[in-house]
Design a protein around this motif. Structure first.
Motif, short mmCIF file in Angstrom:
data_model
loop_
_atom_site.label_atom_id
_atom_site.label_comp_id
_atom_site.label_asym_id
_atom_site.label_seq_id
_atom_site.Cartn_x
_atom_site.Cartn_y
_atom_site.Cartn_z
N LEU A 38 0.83 -1.21 0.00
CA LEU A 38 0.00 0.00 0.00
C LEU A 38 0.87 1.26 0.00
O LEU A 38 0.57 2.23 -0.70
N LEU A 180 3.62 -5.51 12.68
CA LEU A 180 2.34 -5.81 12.03
C LEU A 180 1.90 -4.65 11.14
O LEU A 180 1.43 -4.86 10.01
N LEU A 181 2.06 -3.43 11.64
CA LEU A 181 1.64 -2.26 10.87
C LEU A 181 2.54 -2.06 9.64
O LEU A 181 2.05 -1.78 8.55
N ASP A 183 4.17 -4.32 8.03
CA ASP A 183 3.87 -5.36 7.04
C ASP A 183 2.55 -5.09 6.33
O ASP A 183 2.42 -5.29 5.12
N ALA A 184 1.54 -4.63 7.08
CA ALA A 184 0.25 -4.34 6.47
C ALA A 184 0.38 -3.25 5.40
O ALA A 184 -0.28 -3.30 4.36
N TYR A 185 1.23 -2.25 5.66
CA TYR A 185 1.41 -1.17 4.69
C TYR A 185 2.46 -1.50 3.63
O TYR A 185 2.67 -0.74 2.70
N LYS A 243 4.03 -10.75 4.75
CA LYS A 243 3.84 -10.68 3.29
C LYS A 243 4.92 -9.81 2.65
O LYS A 243 5.28 -10.00 1.50
N PRO B 97 -4.05 -6.32 1.54
CA PRO B 97 -3.52 -7.09 2.68
C PRO B 97 -4.59 -7.42 3.72
O PRO B 97 -5.67 -6.83 3.74
N THR B 98 -4.21 -8.34 4.59
CA THR B 98 -5.10 -8.83 5.66
C THR B 98 -5.71 -7.70 6.49
O THR B 98 -6.87 -7.78 6.88
N GLY B 99 -4.92 -6.64 6.76
CA GLY B 99 -5.43 -5.55 7.58
C GLY B 99 -6.64 -4.88 6.95
O GLY B 99 -7.60 -4.54 7.63
N MET B 156 -5.57 -2.84 10.96
CA MET B 156 -4.33 -3.01 10.19
C MET B 156 -3.26 -3.79 10.96
O MET B 156 -2.19 -4.04 10.44
N TRP B 157 -3.57 -4.13 12.19
CA TRP B 157 -2.60 -4.87 13.02
C TRP B 157 -2.98 -6.36 13.10
O TRP B 157 -2.43 -7.09 13.91
N GLN B 158 -3.92 -6.80 12.30
CA GLN B 158 -4.31 -8.21 12.29
C GLN B 158 -3.11 -9.05 11.80
O GLN B 158 -2.54 -8.75 10.74
N PRO B 159 -2.71 -10.08 12.53
CA PRO B 159 -1.59 -10.92 12.05
C PRO B 159 -1.95 -11.57 10.72
O PRO B 159 -3.10 -11.97 10.51
N ALA B 160 -0.98 -11.66 9.82
CA ALA B 160 -1.22 -12.32 8.54
C ALA B 160 -1.33 -13.83 8.77
O ALA B 160 -0.66 -14.36 9.64
#
Lengths: 275, 272
Positions: A38, A180-181, A183-185, A243, B97-99, B156-160
């Motif tokens: 993202l 986690l943040l 990786d999400a971004y 990811k 993504p998962t988040g 957005m902090w959900q573990p993948a």
């Protein structure tokens, strides 16, 4: 099994996952696609609570100056950890018999307060503290308006925190929240700013023979089962399912120039690689 | 060690050691537990299994919940369902993504909480969420029940997950963790099957019913499909309050009432 006729079927919306429990591994596969980044240019920098912020002006001043100087070149999400006040509130909460989920919320408040402190020091540079919800939903627009923002390193798990394997200390803290943040971004870099030069073979404060490990695999590091890691071991576990963030860097923020060098992609401190 | 000595020792560990220090973690294990809402029962109303079926499935459940709240304090969580599956499929196909999936999926559980809230409004049952959870004790004292959206706020902090992008911790985990954190007396999953089977009974006629099983046995069986979220089972292993859950069929009248009374009417999954 429910016999036919007990109730009409659910009203479905057609989709690849329709009528799925989402637990059948084979049936969930068809929607598996490569995940996009993202914010591929994002640098996530986590500032330790105990290791940096609790040390006061001597430590925080130079770190803030370095972050300020990096603004022209880098767009940053700066996250803060709690520190000694979290230890105190954990102690009180544990003594009162409060559960992990409540302890998580209490400790997160301290990380947030440290975020406000760092953001205040950078306010004149157009940097503000953003709460969790804003970081999750409006980070892009804030980073279009400013080169960096500050937020809370703790994830917003609060009463939904997992019961830990042993005891009651919340397992998802600043290090996990940061990872986690990032990786999400799909962040470009994830840098942990601490008060040690990186990962050592032992505790450098107690063991003079402890050696710095320049680069190590997350799985290898977990297997070494070291007693004193500068990042929470849960991050090493999370790396196996990441990811995008396949590498994190731990640097000593008390050494001027380290943050700048890490942002430039230089190998300072310890680089931990995912699988 | 006396209680005072162990408290002093824990405080000194907290002030001087890493939170990952084994002795520190072990010392927190010995601290007392103060259950926050010990007389409350948490029920999860399935999204796909109940809400998506509409009036014929939902109204009898509402009637039963209204009757049950005369005798029990109820915290009612909602699942997602078919719209969550649709939005997960669209978002995953777009490469998100998962988040992001967690966020859009939680809106669906929120819609179901809203709908259930309108149906139970005349009985004084509020929908609580976010900051309003702080007023939960008041709602429970006033009307003996409250409704909440089951999705945990991991956003957005959900573990993948290990594979793919479907959020691993969804409404089963969310409802369960509320029950565990608040130290509630029971956790009941209201679905559209009599409980757990060796396979999905909707698609596999050979599926056999499992009335009772432990988490370890269940995870060891590595069943291809499961009526509850697999990662939630792992959370149960370390629970301090809610060590077992029951999965019941909400399409069968009377089972919610009987399960609340402590009867074994579905599948009981326990950590021990």
């Amino acid at each position: 099994m429910t016999e036919p006729g007990i109730s009409p079927a659910a009203k479905d919306v057609p989709s690849a996952l329709m009528r799925q429990t989402l637990m059948d591994r084979e049936l969930v596969k068809p929607v598996d696609r490569p995940v996009i980044r993202l914010l591929p240019w994002l640098n996530v920098v986590a500032i330790g609570g105990r290791s940096v912020i609790d040390r006061g002006r001597d430590a925080v001043g130079p770190v803030v100056d370095e972050l300020r100087a990096a603004l022209d070149e880098h767009r940053m999400l700066i996250l803060t950890g709690p520190g000694i006040r979290a230890r105190h509130v954990l102690g009180v909460g544990l003594d009162l018999g409060l559960p992990t989920g409540v302890l998580a919320a209490l400790a997160a408040t301290e990380a947030e307060q440290n975020g406000h402190l760092v953001a205040a020091l950078l306010a004149a540079d157009g940097i503000s503290y953003l709460p969790h919800a804003t970081v999750a939903h409006q980070l892009a627009v804030h980073l279009a308006a400013s080169r960096a923002v500050v937020s809370n390193g703790f994830p917003p798990y609060e009463i939904y925190e997992f019961p830990p394997e042993v005891g009651k200390i919340p397992p998802h803290r600043t290090d996990a929240g940061t990872f986690l943040l990032a990786d999400a971004y799909g962040a470009a870099r994830t840098i942990y700013v601490k008060d040690v030069d990186g990962v050592f073979t032992g505790d450098p404060a107690a063991d003079s023979r402890a050696e710095l490990i320049g680069r190590v695999g997350a799985r290898d590091l977990l297997a070494r089962d070291l007693d004193s890691l500068p990042v929470d071991p849960i991050v090493l576990e999370l790396m196996s399912r990441a990811k995008h963030v396949t590498q994190i860097q731990v640097v000593n923020g008390l050494v001027p120039g380290n943050i700048t060098r890490a942002l430039h992609g230089e190998h300072v401190g310890t680089i931990i690689d995912g699988p | 060690m006396t209680a005072a000595a162990s408290r002093a020792s824990l405080e000194s560990l907290l002030m001087s050691r890493s939170l990952n220090y084994r002795e520190l973690m072990a010392a927190t294990h010995e601290t007392p537990d103060y259950p926050i809402l010990p007389d409350v029962s948490v029920l999860k109303i399935g999204g796909q299994s109940l809400m998506d079926r509409g009036r014929s499935a939902v109204m009898p459940v509402v009637d039963e919940l209204v009757e049950a709240k005369c005798h029990h304090k109820l915290l009612i969580g909602t699942g997602g369902g078919t719209r969550a599956r649709h939005v997960y499929a669209v978002a995953a196909e777009l490469g998100l993504p998962t988040g992001v999936l967690t966020d859009v999926g939680s809106a669906v559980a929120g819609q179901n909480a809203q709908m259930l809230g309108y149906l139970m409004a005349r009985h004084g049952v509020p929908v609580v969420g976010g900051a309003a959870l702080a007023a939960l004790p008041l709602s429970l004292a006033e009307s003996s029940a409250a409704i909440f959206s089951g999705m945990p706020p991991y956003d957005m902090w959900q573990p993948a997950p290990a594979e793919g992008v479907i959020p691993p911790y969804r409404t089963d985990a969310g409802c369960y963790l509320v029950a565990e954190a608040y130290g509630c007396r029971t956790m009941i999953f209201v679905k559209d099957e009599d409980g757990l089977y060796t396979a999905n009974p909707k698609t596999d006629p050979g599926a056999e019913f499992i009335p009772q099983i432990t988490v370890d046995e269940l995870l060891a069986r590595d069943l291809p499909d499961l009526i509850v979220e697999r990662p939630m089972l792992a959370l149960m292993r370390h629970a301090r309050h809610v060590r077992s859950i029951q999965v019941i069929n909400g399409l069968r009248p009377g089972l919610i009432t009987r399960a609340l009374a402590g009867e074994h009417v579905g599948t009981i999954i326990s950590a021990d």
